[in-house]
Scaffold this motif. Structure first.
Motif, short mmCIF file in Angstrom:
data_model
loop_
_atom_site.label_atom_id
_atom_site.label_comp_id
_atom_site.label_asym_id
_atom_site.label_seq_id
_atom_site.Cartn_x
_atom_site.Cartn_y
_atom_site.Cartn_z
N VAL A 104 -8.52 5.17 -2.79
CA VAL A 104 -7.26 4.21 -2.07
C VAL A 104 -7.38 2.94 -1.47
N PHE A 105 -6.03 2.49 -1.71
CA PHE A 105 -5.89 1.31 -1.63
C PHE A 105 -5.05 1.14 -0.37
N ILE A 106 -5.62 0.00 0.88
CA ILE A 106 -5.17 0.30 1.40
C ILE A 106 -4.67 -1.20 1.96
N GLY A 107 -3.67 -2.36 1.77
CA GLY A 107 -3.45 -3.81 1.60
C GLY A 107 -3.77 -4.66 0.34
N ASP A 108 -3.67 -3.70 -0.62
CA ASP A 108 -3.92 -3.70 -1.86
C ASP A 108 -5.23 -4.36 -2.16
N GLN A 109 -6.46 -3.94 -1.35
CA GLN A 109 -7.71 -3.82 -1.04
C GLN A 109 -8.29 -2.22 -1.53
N LEU A 110 -9.28 -2.38 -2.83
CA LEU A 110 -9.86 -1.25 -2.34
C LEU A 110 -11.24 -0.08 -1.34
N VAL A 146 -1.23 -1.49 -7.39
CA VAL A 146 -1.33 -1.37 -6.30
C VAL A 146 -0.39 -2.50 -5.03
N SER A 147 -0.03 -3.44 -6.19
CA SER A 147 0.83 -4.79 -5.67
C SER A 147 1.72 -4.51 -4.63
N ASP A 148 1.54 -4.57 -3.05
CA ASP A 148 2.92 -5.26 -2.67
C ASP A 148 3.08 -3.84 -1.87
N LYS A 149 2.02 -2.96 -1.94
CA LYS A 149 2.29 -1.66 -1.69
C LYS A 149 1.81 -1.47 -0.26
N PRO A 150 1.47 -0.89 0.83
CA PRO A 150 0.23 -1.18 2.36
C PRO A 150 -0.28 0.45 1.89
#
Length: 102
Positions: free
Chosen positions: A68-74, A8-12
């Motif tokens: 779903v992760f948005i901005g590295d946040q679950l 998930v790192s660095d992916k919107p």
């Protein structure tokens, strides 16, 4: 957990999914309808998908997909995404993450 962080790192926006899961399809469709181009990992197609699924369960995803992760946040699964959408919080969150420009 480390494997999930790397994915998930660095992916919107990242969606962990399974082709056989109707709720995964629903979440991906909603995001695409907004114009978001999420990174999607189909766990039933990936080598090591089972290990990723177990890591998602360990960090609190129940069920494991969709996750779903948005901005590295679950964010969570379909219920959480739909709840954010109904509260009109999803689009601003996607904008902050750089997944939407307008």
């Amino acid at each position: 957990m480390e494997i999930v962080n790397k994915l998930v790192s660095d992916k919107p926006v990242v969606v962990f999914s399974k082709n056989s899961c109707c709720m995964s399809h629903t979440v991906k469709s909603l995001l695409c309808d907004f114009g978001v181009n999420p990174t999607v990992y189909e766990l039933d197609e990936l080598p090591g998908g089972h290990e990723i699924e177990q890591a998602l369960i360990q960090i609190g995803c129940s069920p494991a997909v969709p996750a779903v992760f948005i901005g590295d946040q679950l964010i969570g699964g379909a219920n959480e995404v739909m709840s954010l959408h109904l509260k009109r919080n999803l689009i601003p969150m996607l904008r902050r993450a750089g997944a939407l420009w307008v």
